[in-house]
Scaffold this active site. Structure first.
Site, mmCIF file in Angstrom:
data_model
loop_
_atom_site.group_PDB
_atom_site.id
_atom_site.type_symbol
_atom_site.label_atom_id
_atom_site.label_comp_id
_atom_site.label_asym_id
_atom_site.label_seq_id
_atom_site.Cartn_x
_atom_site.Cartn_y
_atom_site.Cartn_z
ATOM 1 N N LYS A 1 -11.325 -7.131 6.885
ATOM 2 C CA LYS A 1 -10.728 -6.202 7.841
ATOM 3 C C LYS A 1 -11.717 -5.078 8.121
ATOM 4 O O LYS A 1 -12.209 -4.476 7.159
ATOM 5 C CB LYS A 1 -9.424 -5.631 7.268
ATOM 6 C CG LYS A 1 -8.695 -4.683 8.200
ATOM 7 C CD LYS A 1 -7.447 -4.111 7.536
ATOM 8 C CE LYS A 1 -6.720 -3.174 8.502
ATOM 9 N NZ LYS A 1 -5.572 -2.510 7.870
ATOM 10 N N CYS B 1 -3.956 6.116 0.248
ATOM 11 C CA CYS B 1 -3.465 4.834 -0.264
ATOM 12 C C CYS B 1 -3.195 4.834 -1.759
ATOM 13 O O CYS B 1 -2.889 3.788 -2.339
ATOM 14 C CB CYS B 1 -4.465 3.722 0.069
ATOM 15 S SG CYS B 1 -4.753 3.530 1.839
ATOM 16 N N SER C 1 -6.089 -2.798 15.067
ATOM 17 C CA SER C 1 -5.506 -2.072 16.199
ATOM 18 C C SER C 1 -6.545 -1.606 17.211
ATOM 19 O O SER C 1 -6.302 -1.656 18.419
ATOM 20 C CB SER C 1 -4.719 -0.871 15.676
ATOM 21 O OG SER C 1 -5.551 0.008 14.937
ATOM 22 N N CYS D 1 0.871 -1.175 0.000
ATOM 23 C CA CYS D 1 0.000 0.000 0.000
ATOM 24 C C CYS D 1 0.903 1.219 0.000
ATOM 25 O O CYS D 1 2.099 1.116 0.307
ATOM 26 C CB CYS D 1 -0.936 -0.010 1.212
ATOM 27 S SG CYS D 1 -2.263 1.211 1.106
ATOM 28 N N GLU E 1 -16.816 -7.568 -3.977
ATOM 29 C CA GLU E 1 -15.391 -7.226 -3.895
ATOM 30 C C GLU E 1 -14.521 -8.479 -3.900
ATOM 31 O O GLU E 1 -13.519 -8.560 -4.614
ATOM 32 C CB GLU E 1 -15.118 -6.412 -2.620
ATOM 33 C CG GLU E 1 -15.514 -4.954 -2.699
ATOM 34 C CD GLU E 1 -14.480 -4.116 -3.433
ATOM 35 O OE1 GLU E 1 -13.560 -4.679 -4.057
ATOM 36 O OE2 GLU E 1 -14.598 -2.883 -3.387
ATOM 37 N N TYR F 1 -2.296 -8.353 16.637
ATOM 38 C CA TYR F 1 -1.242 -7.823 17.490
ATOM 39 C C TYR F 1 -1.117 -8.642 18.776
ATOM 40 O O TYR F 1 -0.164 -8.463 19.526
ATOM 41 C CB TYR F 1 -1.536 -6.348 17.794
ATOM 42 C CG TYR F 1 -1.677 -5.539 16.527
ATOM 43 C CD1 TYR F 1 -0.564 -5.190 15.774
ATOM 44 C CD2 TYR F 1 -2.936 -5.178 16.043
ATOM 45 C CE1 TYR F 1 -0.683 -4.488 14.593
ATOM 46 C CE2 TYR F 1 -3.064 -4.479 14.851
ATOM 47 C CZ TYR F 1 -1.945 -4.144 14.128
ATOM 48 O OH TYR F 1 -2.067 -3.468 12.947
ATOM 49 N N CYS G 1 0.000 4.218 1.710
ATOM 50 C CA CYS G 1 -0.377 5.193 2.740
ATOM 51 C C CYS G 1 0.767 5.513 3.702
ATOM 52 O O CYS G 1 0.853 6.623 4.214
ATOM 53 C CB CYS G 1 -1.612 4.719 3.507
ATOM 54 S SG CYS G 1 -1.402 3.183 4.421
ATOM 55 N N ARG H 1 -2.747 3.915 12.751
ATOM 56 C CA ARG H 1 -2.224 5.108 12.084
ATOM 57 C C ARG H 1 -1.243 5.859 12.971
ATOM 58 O O ARG H 1 -0.397 6.595 12.475
ATOM 59 C CB ARG H 1 -3.388 5.988 11.623
ATOM 60 C CG ARG H 1 -4.137 5.315 10.468
ATOM 61 C CD ARG H 1 -5.431 5.946 10.099
ATOM 62 N NE ARG H 1 -6.098 5.118 9.075
ATOM 63 C CZ ARG H 1 -7.385 5.130 8.836
ATOM 64 N NH1 ARG H 1 -8.179 5.931 9.541
ATOM 65 N NH2 ARG H 1 -7.910 4.346 7.909
ATOM 66 N N LYS I 1 -12.252 -4.630 2.857
ATOM 67 C CA LYS I 1 -11.667 -3.732 3.850
ATOM 68 C C LYS I 1 -12.605 -2.550 4.042
ATOM 69 O O LYS I 1 -12.854 -1.781 3.109
ATOM 70 C CB LYS I 1 -10.288 -3.255 3.398
ATOM 71 C CG LYS I 1 -9.590 -2.339 4.394
ATOM 72 C CD LYS I 1 -8.198 -1.979 3.883
ATOM 73 C CE LYS I 1 -7.483 -1.032 4.827
ATOM 74 N NZ LYS I 1 -6.140 -0.666 4.329
ATOM 75 N N ARG J 1 -10.903 7.999 4.026
ATOM 76 C CA ARG J 1 -10.724 6.912 3.062
ATOM 77 C C ARG J 1 -12.048 6.299 2.596
ATOM 78 O O ARG J 1 -12.067 5.222 2.022
ATOM 79 C CB ARG J 1 -9.821 5.843 3.678
ATOM 80 C CG ARG J 1 -8.386 6.309 3.918
ATOM 81 C CD ARG J 1 -7.590 5.254 4.677
ATOM 82 N NE ARG J 1 -6.163 5.535 4.730
ATOM 83 C CZ ARG J 1 -5.584 6.312 5.638
ATOM 84 N NH1 ARG J 1 -6.314 6.886 6.579
ATOM 85 N NH2 ARG J 1 -4.269 6.520 5.626
#
Length: 324
Positions: free
Chosen positions: A249, A129, A275, A119, A234, A314, A121, A206, A196, A218
């Site tokens: 996501k 992006c 996140s 990507c 998609e 994470y 971004c 971010r 996404k 976005r």
């Protein structure tokens, strides 16, 4: 009917284990790593406790620790020293992700599957992006596609085992597949961020990736959280263009989407436990409101139960330690 039928008979001791329908394994986990070209020491992120920005010198050691826990795969995100309109630090042979790939592969070889986020971004000075028209405030789809192809090829040349396009540009999977094939990387699989959503759960990412937008948001290229049928379209398009694995996501607010996609396409399906999902549980645990280990396990188990074959999280290292 009760009292002849008692559901509780199967809920105690080893019987409970025998009838368990879903299991979570360390083999299901993908570990996100952030490598920062601008630092010499590890840096923590306040909004993501325990998630670190790593200097290049620490990447191989961190990857080895993950491998020693049994984690089979990691995904690399890069923070460059230079950003510009095009994100040109994304595709150079000596740029940060390319160097990090080589470091990890030199240390671990086939013992760690290295995936790269594809990507722009993190590399653009505007944080979007794709390329932009500043006067109109528009994100440009078609001019971005060759840049994503160049980036994917550069990652493959560096030794990446898989590329993961996340920009949600129309046609990006076809462009990347063509670029890889034309450069003799036909064997490199693509894990597409196929569904996404334009989500408020990305905020802490971010912070750590230094990829906030300088204008707008976005929503013109990421999906409306209200839509389900659109996710099917998609994914179908990405599969037709050459995606080998599809991803949803975020994960927890979109378990229904994971379930639908897995049942509709019956192909390898990933989910990104993002996140914001991580930060919520961490904050609640730090305040003593929740048992961190239990809610971590329950959350990741729910993603697996919904149909995900692999989970980017994470919590990967913590979960691997718990499973061990």
């Amino acid at each position: 009917m009760f009292p002849e039928l008692r559901m509780r008979r199967l809920r105690s001791g080893k019987i409970r284990d025998l009838v368990r329908e879903t299991s979570l394994s360390v083999d299901d986990l993908i570990y996100p790593m952030f490598v920062d070209e601008n630092i010499d020491d590890v840096q923590n992120t306040a909004s993501m406790p325990g998630v670190e920005r790593l200097p290049l010198s620490k990447v191989a050691d961190d990857a080895k620790e993950a491998a020693d826990l049994g984690i089979p795969a990691l995904i690399l995100f890069g923070i460059p020293s230079k950003k510009d309109d095009m994100g040109s630090s994304a595709w150079g042979d000596e740029d940060i992700v390319q160097k990090a790939v080589r470091e990890v592969k030199d240390e671990l070889g086939k013992d760690m599957l290295v995936i790269t986020d594809v990507c722009l971004c993190e590399y653009t000075d505007h944080g979007h992006c794709g390329m932009i028209d500043r006067e109109k405030g528009e994100i440009l789809n078609d001019p971005t596609l060759p840049l994503l192809g160049k980036t994917a090829v550069s990652h493959a040349k560096a030794g990446a085992d898989m590329v993961a396009p996340s920009g949600m540009m129309d046609g990006m999977i076809g462009a990347i597949r063509s670029a890889l094939d034309e450069n003799n990387f036909k064997e490199i699989p693509i894990m597409s961020y196929a569904a996404k959503y334009s989500s408020a759960f990305y905020g802490p990412f971010r912070d750590v990736a230094d990829s906030g937008c300088c204008f707008g948001d976005r929503s013109t290229y990421q999906m409306d959280p209200a839509n389900s049928e659109e996710a099917i379209r998609e994914v179908e398009l990405d599969v037709l263009e050459g995606a080998d694995i599809v991803m949803v996501k975020p994960a927890l607010p979109y378990l229904d989407i994971i379930y639908r996609i897995k049942n509709e396409f019956k192909m390898p399906t990933a989910a990104y436990n993002v996140s914001g999902e991580f930060a919520m549980l961490k904050a609640a645990a730090q305040n003593g409101w929740l048992d961190e280990k239990q809610v971590m396990h329950e959350s990741l188990l729910s993603i697996k139960r919904a149909g995900a074959d692999m989970i980017l999280t994470y919590f990967a290292r913590d979960m691997a330690k718990m499973l061990k």
